[in-house]
Design a protein around this motif. Structure first.
Motif, PDB file in Angstrom:
ATOM      1  N   VAL A  30       0.990  -1.272   0.092  1.00 48.20           N
ATOM      2  CA  VAL A  30      -0.015   0.386   0.036  1.00 48.20           C
ATOM      3  C   VAL A  30       0.891   1.283   0.158  1.00 48.20           C
ATOM      4  O   VAL A  30       0.618   2.001  -0.359  1.00 48.20           O
ATOM      5  CB  VAL A  30      -0.880  -0.132   1.325  1.00 48.20           C
ATOM      6  N   PHE A  31       1.652   1.416   1.029  1.00 49.82           N
ATOM      7  CA  PHE A  31       2.778   2.433   0.855  1.00 49.82           C
ATOM      8  C   PHE A  31       3.459   2.968  -0.995  1.00 49.82           C
ATOM      9  O   PHE A  31       3.940   4.413  -0.250  1.00 49.82           O
ATOM     10  CB  PHE A  31       3.455   2.540   2.322  1.00 49.82           C
ATOM     11  N   PRO A  32       4.026   1.497  -0.976  1.00 45.56           N
ATOM     12  CA  PRO A  32       4.325   1.743  -2.652  1.00 45.56           C
ATOM     13  C   PRO A  32       3.419   2.867  -3.561  1.00 45.56           C
ATOM     14  O   PRO A  32       4.458   3.368  -4.310  1.00 45.56           O
ATOM     15  CB  PRO A  32       5.236   0.821  -2.673  1.00 45.56           C
ATOM     16  N   LEU A  33       2.622   1.995  -3.580  1.00 45.75           N
ATOM     17  CA  LEU A  33       1.271   2.546  -4.549  1.00 45.75           C
ATOM     18  C   LEU A  33       1.498   4.035  -4.047  1.00 45.75           C
ATOM     19  O   LEU A  33       1.100   5.252  -5.223  1.00 45.75           O
ATOM     20  CB  LEU A  33       0.520   1.238  -4.028  1.00 45.75           C
ATOM     21  N   ILE A  34       1.211   4.702  -2.513  1.00 47.81           N
ATOM     22  CA  ILE A  34       1.086   5.391  -2.653  1.00 47.81           C
ATOM     23  C   ILE A  34       2.320   6.316  -2.799  1.00 47.81           C
ATOM     24  O   ILE A  34       1.868   7.575  -3.864  1.00 47.81           O
ATOM     25  CB  ILE A  34       0.751   5.553  -0.826  1.00 47.81           C
ATOM     26  N   GLY A  35       2.915   6.095  -2.668  1.00 50.95           N
ATOM     27  CA  GLY A  35       4.225   6.729  -2.779  1.00 50.95           C
ATOM     28  C   GLY A  35       4.498   7.279  -4.663  1.00 50.95           C
ATOM     29  O   GLY A  35       4.550   7.609  -5.447  1.00 50.95           O
ATOM     30  N   LEU A  36       4.314   5.822  -5.261  1.00 50.55           N
ATOM     31  CA  LEU A  36       4.003   6.560  -7.302  1.00 50.55           C
ATOM     32  C   LEU A  36       2.918   6.804  -7.684  1.00 50.55           C
ATOM     33  O   LEU A  36       3.048   7.899  -8.194  1.00 50.55           O
ATOM     34  CB  LEU A  36       3.666   4.390  -7.838  1.00 50.55           C
ATOM     35  N   ALA A  37       1.463   7.403  -6.697  1.00 51.88           N
ATOM     36  CA  ALA A  37       0.445   7.905  -6.760  1.00 51.88           C
ATOM     37  C   ALA A  37       0.925   9.738  -6.905  1.00 51.88           C
ATOM     38  O   ALA A  37       0.126  10.511  -7.435  1.00 51.88           O
ATOM     39  CB  ALA A  37      -0.811   7.704  -5.954  1.00 51.88           C
ATOM     40  N   LEU A  38       1.542   9.309  -5.366  1.00 49.67           N
ATOM     41  CA  LEU A  38       2.237  10.418  -5.446  1.00 49.67           C
ATOM     42  C   LEU A  38       2.987  11.613  -6.304  1.00 49.67           C
ATOM     43  O   LEU A  38       3.837  12.747  -6.299  1.00 49.67           O
ATOM     44  CB  LEU A  38       3.172  11.138  -3.875  1.00 49.67           C
ATOM     45  N   ARG A  39       3.127  10.637  -7.753  1.00 51.78           N
ATOM     46  CA  ARG A  39       4.401  11.457  -8.763  1.00 51.78           C
ATOM     47  C   ARG A  39       3.608  12.960  -9.037  1.00 51.78           C
ATOM     48  O   ARG A  39       4.433  13.032  -9.853  1.00 51.78           O
ATOM     49  CB  ARG A  39       4.399  10.573  -9.624  1.00 51.78           C
ATOM     50  N   PRO A  46      15.464  -2.365  -0.450  1.00 56.83           N
ATOM     51  CA  PRO A  46      16.523  -2.132  -1.671  1.00 56.83           C
ATOM     52  C   PRO A  46      16.346  -2.894  -2.722  1.00 56.83           C
ATOM     53  O   PRO A  46      16.864  -2.150  -3.919  1.00 56.83           O
ATOM     54  CB  PRO A  46      18.235  -3.189  -1.297  1.00 56.83           C
ATOM     55  N   LEU A  47      16.101  -3.900  -2.659  1.00 54.29           N
ATOM     56  CA  LEU A  47      14.734  -4.650  -4.358  1.00 54.29           C
ATOM     57  C   LEU A  47      13.808  -3.584  -5.017  1.00 54.29           C
ATOM     58  O   LEU A  47      13.914  -3.021  -5.912  1.00 54.29           O
ATOM     59  CB  LEU A  47      14.110  -5.841  -3.669  1.00 54.29           C
ATOM     60  N   LEU A  48      13.201  -3.268  -3.917  1.00 48.73           N
ATOM     61  CA  LEU A  48      12.266  -2.192  -4.719  1.00 48.73           C
ATOM     62  C   LEU A  48      12.354  -0.339  -4.484  1.00 48.73           C
ATOM     63  O   LEU A  48      12.160   0.129  -5.605  1.00 48.73           O
ATOM     64  CB  LEU A  48      10.794  -2.134  -3.478  1.00 48.73           C
ATOM     65  N   VAL A  49      13.936  -0.493  -4.269  1.00 48.76           N
ATOM     66  CA  VAL A  49      14.736   0.870  -4.464  1.00 48.76           C
ATOM     67  C   VAL A  49      14.844   0.955  -6.264  1.00 48.76           C
ATOM     68  O   VAL A  49      14.658   1.704  -7.110  1.00 48.76           O
ATOM     69  CB  VAL A  49      15.495   1.081  -3.722  1.00 48.76           C
ATOM     70  N   MET A  50      15.638  -0.175  -6.495  1.00 47.27           N
ATOM     71  CA  MET A  50      16.253  -0.823  -7.512  1.00 47.27           C
ATOM     72  C   MET A  50      15.257  -0.474  -8.727  1.00 47.27           C
ATOM     73  O   MET A  50      15.470  -0.036  -9.715  1.00 47.27           O
ATOM     74  CB  MET A  50      16.652  -1.941  -7.325  1.00 47.27           C
TER      75      MET A  50
END
Length: 339
Positions: A80-89, A147-151
């Motif tokens: 959920v948090f990564p999806l929020i982060g992507l949406a904030l683009r 680290p995997l998500l960051v990459m």
């Protein structure tokens, strides 16, 4: 303390604010920072020793077996948090600069905190055993997943690496003291009868974390080099993200009919992000970038989550104590919030 209660002033929040003020005026530097770091580690070890001594073995096992709770916490943290982060683009460049957005996305990829999530769960009279397992799992998995998500989701010049020191730190500071507390439980019963012991260590460890985090920011001049409007924008974005996740975890807990203790775990472990894991990773993953600006959203989010969760945990803890007192006096149990 009675005067504070009459004035409806939360002593816990006053302690948080005092820690910030002291860090702003007298930040720890050099040898003092080194001593503070060790003091914090020792306080965390003592805290988990007391948690282990306080929990009955069957309660600890129940916390380990509660896979539904841990799955939801991990899903919120790493999905959920990564999806929020992507949406904030969509906020770039009108609200956030590229570097600040990178920082916001980065904080969304981090694991949950360990010490403060569990401490707040304890203060709120939640499921401490469940919080120990959820927060520890989040950090152990985060060593590999972040680290995997960051990459996958970000552009970095550093090489994402998995640090064994992160795993060792969690085992030494959290799991070993907790297991020692379980083994020494019968010998520590006299000490555990004094409720103020755990409460003092709970809150004292939070004060140390707040002071350390804010002190590091002052020493590194993280708050400089950014315009007031940009700073306000980051504060608003971080506050909105936290509010959304708090509301989401609360709603999910109620929809799945989790009990009050488990909902508190979901709220605190699912909504928080680890500064302790985030700062060291950032220096490696963003080598050559403006690391100070990239970690600024994490610093701000960390401060906001501490203030908000401290207020919530204190409020829910008082409600639980009042309900227990009424029940002991023979009146009907009173429902508490997060319930």
């Amino acid at each position: 303390m009675k005067l504070l209660a009459k004035l409806r002033i939360d002593g816990f929040m006053l302690g948080i604010l005092a820690s910030v003020v002291i860090a702003a005026v007298l930040p720890a530097r050099g040898e003092a920072a080194h001593v503070l770091d060790w003091a914090t580690k020792i306080a965390i070890g003592i805290l988990f020793l007391l948690y282990g001594a306080r929990l009955k073995p069957h309660e600890a096992l129940d916390g380990l077996r509660h896979w539904r709770l841990h799955s939801i916490v991990l899903a919120v943290t790493f999905l959920v948090f990564p999806l929020i982060g992507l949406a904030l683009r969509i906020l770039v460049p009108s609200v956030l600069t590229d570097d600040l957005y990178t920082g916001v996305l980065y904080l969304c990829l981090l694991p949950s905190t360990v010490q403060s999530s569990i401490a707040f769960t304890s203060i709120a009279k939640g499921n401490v055993a469940g919080a120990v397992v959820s927060a520890s799992l989040s950090n152990l998995i985060g060593v590999f997943v972040t680290p995997l998500l960051v990459m996958l989701l970000m552009n970095t010049t550093g090489q994402a690496t998995v640090s064994m020191s992160s795993i060792v730190a969690i085992v030494v500071q959290v799991l070993l003291p907790f297991l020692a507390g379980q083994l020494l439980r019968t010998r520590m019963q006299a000490l555990m009868k004094h409720a103020t012991v755990t409460k003092t260590v709970d809150r004292g460890s939070v004060y140390l974390v707040v002071y350390t985090a804010f002190s590091d920011g002052m020493v590194e001049h993280i708050w400089r080099g950014i315009s007031p409007l940009s700073l306000i924008a980051v504060v608003v974005v971080c506050s909105t993200v936290l509010a959304f996740v708090l509301a989401l975890t609360t709603t999910i807990g109620r929809m799945l009919h989790f009990n009050r203790g488990d909902r508190i775990v979901m709220i605190f472990c699912g909504s928080k992000k680890s500064l302790a894991s985030g700062l060291p990773m950032a220096t490696v993953l963003f080598a050559g970038h403006a690391v100070g600006l990239i970690v600024l959203p994490l610093m701000i989010f960390h401060q906001i989550q501490l203030y908000v969760c401290a207020w919530l945990s204190g409020r829910w803890g008082r409600q639980a104590e009042e309900a227990a007192a009424r029940e002991a006096a023979g009146s009907e149990p009173v429902a508490t919030e997060a319930s």
